[in-house]
Motif scaffolding. Structure first.
Motif, PDB file in Angstrom:
ATOM      1  N   ARG A   1      49.861 -29.683  -9.961  1.00  0.00           N
ATOM      2  CA  ARG A   1      50.683 -30.249 -11.037  1.00  0.00           C
ATOM      3  C   ARG A   1      51.343 -29.122 -11.842  1.00  0.00           C
ATOM      4  NH1 ARG A   1      50.488 -35.433 -12.954  1.00  0.00           N
ATOM      5  NH2 ARG A   1      48.598 -35.809 -11.772  1.00  0.00           N
ATOM      6  N   GLY A   2      52.659 -29.144 -11.893  1.00  0.00           N
ATOM      7  CA  GLY A   2      53.392 -28.125 -12.641  1.00  0.00           C
ATOM      8  C   GLY A   2      53.534 -26.795 -11.908  1.00  0.00           C
ATOM      9  N   ALA A   3      53.053 -26.740 -10.666  1.00  0.00           N
ATOM     10  CA  ALA A   3      53.137 -25.487  -9.904  1.00  0.00           C
ATOM     11  C   ALA A   3      54.569 -25.240  -9.426  1.00  0.00           C
ATOM     12  CB  ALA A   3      52.181 -25.540  -8.713  1.00  0.00           C
ATOM     13  N   GLN A   4      54.809 -23.981  -9.048  1.00  0.00           N
ATOM     14  CA  GLN A   4      56.147 -23.603  -8.557  1.00  0.00           C
ATOM     15  C   GLN A   4      56.023 -22.862  -7.237  1.00  0.00           C
ATOM     16  OE1 GLN A   4      57.473 -21.161 -11.771  1.00  0.00           O
ATOM     17  NE2 GLN A   4      58.393 -22.868 -12.883  1.00  0.00           N
ATOM     18  N   LEU A   5      56.956 -23.150  -6.362  1.00  0.00           N
ATOM     19  CA  LEU A   5      57.017 -22.468  -5.067  1.00  0.00           C
ATOM     20  C   LEU A   5      58.299 -21.672  -4.977  1.00  0.00           C
ATOM     21  CD1 LEU A   5      56.136 -24.900  -2.147  1.00  0.00           C
ATOM     22  CD2 LEU A   5      54.672 -23.226  -3.268  1.00  0.00           C
ATOM     23  N   GLN A   6      58.208 -20.497  -4.368  1.00  0.00           N
ATOM     24  CA  GLN A   6      59.454 -19.810  -4.035  1.00  0.00           C
ATOM     25  C   GLN A   6      59.247 -18.879  -2.840  1.00  0.00           C
ATOM     26  OE1 GLN A   6      59.639 -17.674  -8.015  1.00  0.00           O
ATOM     27  NE2 GLN A   6      60.551 -16.108  -6.712  1.00  0.00           N
ATOM     28  N   TRP A   7      60.282 -18.787  -2.018  1.00  0.00           N
ATOM     29  CA  TRP A   7      60.211 -17.856  -0.896  1.00  0.00           C
ATOM     30  C   TRP A   7      60.089 -16.457  -1.450  1.00  0.00           C
ATOM     31  CZ3 TRP A   7      58.783 -19.589   3.526  1.00  0.00           C
ATOM     32  CH2 TRP A   7      59.090 -20.897   3.881  1.00  0.00           C
TER      33      TRP A   7
END
Ligand code: I3S
Length: 128
Positions: free
Chosen positions: A74-80
């Motif tokens: 919850r509220g996490a972020q993903l990025q390459w």
């Protein structure tokens, strides 16, 4: 005529072997330590198990082997994050509490699938 409806109550979305390193704890940078990890996406969490040799798709079940750690999506972020490693096919997962992990696979299609599936869970939680 009767209709039978099947309802799946199983929340397991995905499980598999990825390379993992934690790079920050609560916003504080950590030294990288890459290790293979059995990763399980279940409900709102990403759960990590050590020693993938002894793991299998049943390992996440209650009563089976203990997870090393787990991450609330919850509220996490993903990025390459190919810029954060010499390895290819790497993405960064940042939790709301400022813990950061890099996850990597030699197989591009596999890591893309993980990225998409985790992002879908994050998006779903954002809408709740
Ligand atoms: O971010 P860096 O410094 O390129 O990461 C590498 C190092 O952390 C290295 O550890 P030591 O600095 O303790 O020797 C790791 O062994 C490498 O795996 C790290 O680089 P990659 O590019 O694999 O993420």
């Amino acid at each position: 005529m009767h209709r039978v409806q099947c309802v799946c109550v199983c929340e397991l979305e995905k499980a598999g072997l990825l390379n993992k390193t934690k790079i920050a704890e609560g916003g504080r940078k950590l030294r990288k330590n890459w290790n293979p990890s059995w990763v399980v996406l279940v409900g709102n969490s990403l759960v990590f198990f050590k020693d993938p040799k002894s793991q299998n798709p049943d390992s996440w079940k209650p009563g089976n082997s203990r997870p090393e750690s787990s991450v609330d999506l919850r509220g996490a972020q993903l990025q390459w994050a190919d810029d954060l490693s010499s390895r290819k096919n790497v993405f960064k997962l940042r939790t709301i509490t400022g813990n950061e992990f890099l996850l990597q696979s030699e197989t591009e299609s596999l890591i893309r699938e993980w990225y998409r599936t985790i992002q879908n869970v994050i998006d779903r939680l954002d809408k709740e």
